[in-house]
Design a protein around this motif. Structure first.
Motif, mmCIF file in Angstrom:
data_model
loop_
_atom_site.group_PDB
_atom_site.id
_atom_site.type_symbol
_atom_site.label_atom_id
_atom_site.label_comp_id
_atom_site.label_asym_id
_atom_site.label_seq_id
_atom_site.Cartn_x
_atom_site.Cartn_y
_atom_site.Cartn_z
ATOM 1 N N LYS A 67 30.052 30.984 28.345
ATOM 2 C CA LYS A 67 29.682 29.720 29.028
ATOM 3 C C LYS A 67 29.118 29.877 30.422
ATOM 4 C CE LYS A 67 29.645 28.684 25.737
ATOM 5 N NZ LYS A 67 28.486 28.113 25.068
ATOM 6 N N PRO A 68 29.465 30.741 31.349
ATOM 7 C CA PRO A 68 30.604 31.635 31.296
ATOM 8 C C PRO A 68 31.848 30.993 31.898
ATOM 9 C CG PRO A 68 29.228 32.195 33.177
ATOM 10 C CD PRO A 68 28.590 31.014 32.504
ATOM 11 N N LEU A 69 32.989 31.184 31.199
ATOM 12 C CA LEU A 69 34.315 30.868 31.757
ATOM 13 C C LEU A 69 35.167 32.114 31.535
ATOM 14 C CD1 LEU A 69 35.084 27.207 30.579
ATOM 15 C CD2 LEU A 69 34.559 27.952 32.903
ATOM 16 N N TYR A 70 35.640 32.698 32.612
ATOM 17 C CA TYR A 70 36.386 33.959 32.526
ATOM 18 C C TYR A 70 37.893 33.769 32.712
ATOM 19 C CZ TYR A 70 32.274 37.076 32.505
ATOM 20 O OH TYR A 70 31.130 37.764 32.170
ATOM 21 N N HIS A 71 38.290 32.590 33.220
ATOM 22 C CA HIS A 71 39.714 32.364 33.470
ATOM 23 C C HIS A 71 40.229 31.193 32.646
ATOM 24 C CE1 HIS A 71 40.175 34.714 37.443
ATOM 25 N NE2 HIS A 71 38.966 34.970 36.986
ATOM 26 N N PHE A 72 39.589 30.898 31.540
ATOM 27 C CA PHE A 72 39.980 29.747 30.731
ATOM 28 C C PHE A 72 40.113 30.205 29.281
ATOM 29 C CE2 PHE A 72 39.222 25.756 28.402
ATOM 30 C CZ PHE A 72 40.095 24.911 29.074
ATOM 31 N N PHE A 73 41.362 30.372 28.846
ATOM 32 C CA PHE A 73 41.648 30.812 27.479
ATOM 33 C C PHE A 73 40.744 31.987 27.070
ATOM 34 C CE2 PHE A 73 43.412 26.658 27.945
ATOM 35 C CZ PHE A 73 44.631 26.753 27.314
ATOM 36 N N PRO A 74 40.827 33.102 27.800
ATOM 37 C CA PRO A 74 39.939 34.245 27.510
ATOM 38 C C PRO A 74 40.088 34.727 26.068
ATOM 39 C CG PRO A 74 41.219 34.630 29.511
ATOM 40 C CD PRO A 74 41.769 33.384 28.883
ATOM 41 N N PHE A 304 39.947 41.887 38.592
ATOM 42 C CA PHE A 304 40.887 42.745 39.311
ATOM 43 C C PHE A 304 41.969 41.891 39.956
ATOM 44 C CE2 PHE A 304 36.946 45.071 39.098
ATOM 45 C CZ PHE A 304 37.350 46.362 38.820
ATOM 46 N N CYS A 305 43.141 42.457 40.106
ATOM 47 C CA CYS A 305 44.200 41.778 40.842
ATOM 48 C C CYS A 305 43.806 41.781 42.329
ATOM 49 C CB CYS A 305 45.529 42.503 40.655
ATOM 50 S SG CYS A 305 46.840 41.795 41.678
ATOM 51 N N PRO A 306 43.735 40.616 42.949
ATOM 52 C CA PRO A 306 43.321 40.596 44.362
ATOM 53 C C PRO A 306 44.389 41.153 45.293
ATOM 54 C CG PRO A 306 43.870 38.387 43.617
ATOM 55 C CD PRO A 306 43.970 39.277 42.415
ATOM 56 N N ASP A 307 45.628 41.270 44.808
ATOM 57 C CA ASP A 307 46.700 41.790 45.674
ATOM 58 C C ASP A 307 46.806 43.308 45.616
ATOM 59 O OD1 ASP A 307 47.198 39.268 46.458
ATOM 60 O OD2 ASP A 307 49.239 39.121 45.647
ATOM 61 N N CYS A 308 46.875 43.868 44.398
ATOM 62 C CA CYS A 308 47.092 45.322 44.315
ATOM 63 C C CYS A 308 45.862 46.080 43.832
ATOM 64 C CB CYS A 308 48.293 45.638 43.420
ATOM 65 S SG CYS A 308 47.979 45.409 41.666
ATOM 66 N N GLY A 309 44.817 45.363 43.396
ATOM 67 C CA GLY A 309 43.568 46.024 43.013
ATOM 68 C C GLY A 309 43.528 46.532 41.582
ATOM 69 N N ALA A 310 44.596 46.353 40.829
ATOM 70 C CA ALA A 310 44.606 46.852 39.437
ATOM 71 C C ALA A 310 43.606 46.051 38.596
ATOM 72 C CB ALA A 310 46.011 46.698 38.842
ATOM 73 N N VAL A 311 42.983 46.746 37.631
ATOM 74 C CA VAL A 311 42.099 46.017 36.723
ATOM 75 C C VAL A 311 42.968 45.268 35.704
ATOM 76 C CG1 VAL A 311 41.722 48.058 35.258
ATOM 77 C CG2 VAL A 311 40.090 46.186 35.201
ATOM 78 N N LEU A 312 42.679 43.994 35.509
ATOM 79 C CA LEU A 312 43.494 43.159 34.622
ATOM 80 C C LEU A 312 42.783 42.868 33.303
ATOM 81 C CD1 LEU A 312 44.808 40.580 37.266
ATOM 82 C CD2 LEU A 312 45.866 42.723 36.511
ATOM 83 N N LEU A 313 41.523 42.434 33.410
ATOM 84 C CA LEU A 313 40.744 42.130 32.210
ATOM 85 C C LEU A 313 39.438 42.914 32.277
ATOM 86 C CD1 LEU A 313 41.226 38.230 32.096
ATOM 87 C CD2 LEU A 313 42.374 39.927 30.663
ATOM 88 N N LYS A 314 39.158 43.660 31.208
ATOM 89 C CA LYS A 314 37.902 44.415 31.141
ATOM 90 C C LYS A 314 36.955 43.691 30.198
ATOM 91 C CE LYS A 314 38.601 49.179 32.331
ATOM 92 N NZ LYS A 314 38.379 50.557 32.003
ATOM 93 N N ARG A 315 35.703 43.604 30.627
ATOM 94 C CA ARG A 315 34.726 42.924 29.776
ATOM 95 C C ARG A 315 33.532 43.835 29.510
ATOM 96 N NH1 ARG A 315 36.483 39.385 33.475
ATOM 97 N NH2 ARG A 315 37.808 37.703 32.692
ATOM 98 N N MET A 316 32.993 43.632 28.328
ATOM 99 C CA MET A 316 31.757 44.320 27.951
ATOM 100 C C MET A 316 30.937 43.262 27.225
ATOM 101 S SD MET A 316 30.064 47.227 27.825
ATOM 102 C CE MET A 316 31.072 48.691 27.805
ATOM 103 N N GLY A 317 29.874 42.780 27.880
ATOM 104 C CA GLY A 317 29.170 41.641 27.305
ATOM 105 C C GLY A 317 30.124 40.454 27.249
ATOM 106 N N PHE A 318 30.300 39.885 26.049
ATOM 107 C CA PHE A 318 31.192 38.730 25.926
ATOM 108 C C PHE A 318 32.568 39.105 25.374
ATOM 109 C CE2 PHE A 318 26.878 36.776 25.299
ATOM 110 C CZ PHE A 318 26.798 36.318 26.610
#
Ligand code: SF4
Length: 351
Positions: A67-74, A304-318
């Motif tokens: 759509k893009p929506l990245y934080h809505f029911f991924p 990425f987590c804005p506090d500790c920097g860890a990657v949370l969700l990885k995307r490739m295309g959709f």
């Protein structure tokens, strides 16, 4: 046959058979026999009719990431639909065949599908939501309202993907029917909106703030166009507005331009320009800045987590893969990721 007409909502009669459409921020005054700027609302004997109430011209099952929506029911699917027509005339439109034809007086194509049928299709496809998209949902307001109301009763969520040029009445009427929106912020200069889109910036900014107040989940998209809206000062203004007025948790999607429609004399956006805009967004305090339409895998697609920097969700295309979220929280430091439905995706290590 294009004579399918239904009385529109959100208009008022004026003198001498004229009407004023109150659906978008153009507020067209339309004389009998004529249409508004969008080309899909017509004054017929002093009454405003919509020509797209039952003319669905595009219907697909999409990943919500598109759509893009990245934080809505991924990772969920959304049944996506649109009619022909648009209230803007962007020179760089990437869907001009659908959006601009009615403005050019061409036939308004589409299939007759009711709101109930759309909801049934979404259920059959196991979609989590219905998206009103592709052209501009504002101009098919009546179909959105009917479908969204029925969808809500069935537990489906409603998404609009829009240029944000609605009237306040339109936003208010959609109010509790809509759950999430991706709104274009095409530039941060009135001149751009005037010259490139036939519109104005100010109503879009007002609507973005109003949507924040409505409580919909909101993400913002900017198509970065070489030489037109990629000046660092303008990008800083834009990022500052989003961070200060909409909040630093508002995801900002920076999308790569490809020559299209009228704007064929410019190159695709260089990756370095997108990365510069990405840095500007983060420097402005935005916690979730994303790059779209890029060719190769890039950190700009990931969350990425804005506090500790860890990657949370990885995307490739959709496609999206959970690598660091557990029940909606960062599995490393416990920070809760803002959004909706983030606790529903299987936690890190559970896939
Ligand atoms: S939707 Fe907008 S462009 Fe279309 S007729 Fe109404 S005011 Fe004019």
């Amino acid at each position: 046959m294009e004579s399918s007409q239904h009385e529109a909502l959100l208009w008022k009669p004026l003198k001498d058979g004229k009407v004023q459409c109150r659906l978008c921020a153009h507020f067209c005054v339309i004389v009998p026999g004529e249409r508004g700027l969008c080309g899909v609302r017509e004054n017929r004997d002093g009454r405003l009719m919509t020509l797209v109430r039952d003319k669905v011209a595009a219907l697909n099952l999409d990943p919500v990431e598109k759509k893009p929506l990245y934080h809505f029911f991924p990772g969920t699917k959304t049944l996506s639909l649109g009619t022909m027509g648009c209230n803007l005339s962007c020179t760089f439109c990437q869907n001009a065949g659908l959006s601009q034809s009615p403005r050019q007086g061409k036939a308004i194509r589409g299939d007759r599908i009711s709101g109930a049928q759309i909801v049934a299709l979404a259920q059959q496809a196991h979609a989590a939501s219905i998206s009103y998209t592709y052209s501009e949902p504002t101009i098919f307001f009546e179909l959105v309202a009917e479908t969204a109301r029925l969808a809500l009763k069935e537990g489906l969520r409603n998404i609009i993907v829009s240029n944000g040029f609605q009237s306040p009445e339109c936003l208010e009427a959609w109010g509790e029917l809509i759950h999430a929106a991706n709104i274009d912020l095409k530039a941060f200069r009135e001149r751009f909106y005037h010259e490139q889109c036939g519109a104005r910036l100010k109503p879009v900014l007002e609507n973005l703030k109003a949507i924040r107040g409505l409580g919909w989940w909101l993400e913002v998209t900017t198509l970065v166009i070489p030489g037109l809206n990629d000046d660092p000062a303008e990008l800083r203004d834009m990022a500052g507005f989003i961070a200060q007025e909409l909040g630093p948790d508002t995801p900002w999607h920076l999308s790569r331009f490809h020559p299209d429609h009228v704007l064929l004399d410019r190159p695709p956006t260089p990756q370095a320009t997108l990365e510069m805009a990405w840095d500007i967004g983060k420097q402005a305090g935005l916690r979730y800045v994303y790059l779209g339409n890029i060719v190769s895998a890039h950190d700009g697609e990931n969350t990425f987590c804005p506090d500790c920097g860890a990657v949370l969700l990885k995307r490739m295309g959709f496609a999206v893969r959970n690598v660091g979220l557990r029940d909606g929280d960062c599995s490393h430091c416990g920070k809760t990721l803002p959004g909706r439905g983030l606790e529903k995706i299987p936690g890190a290590g559970q896939q």
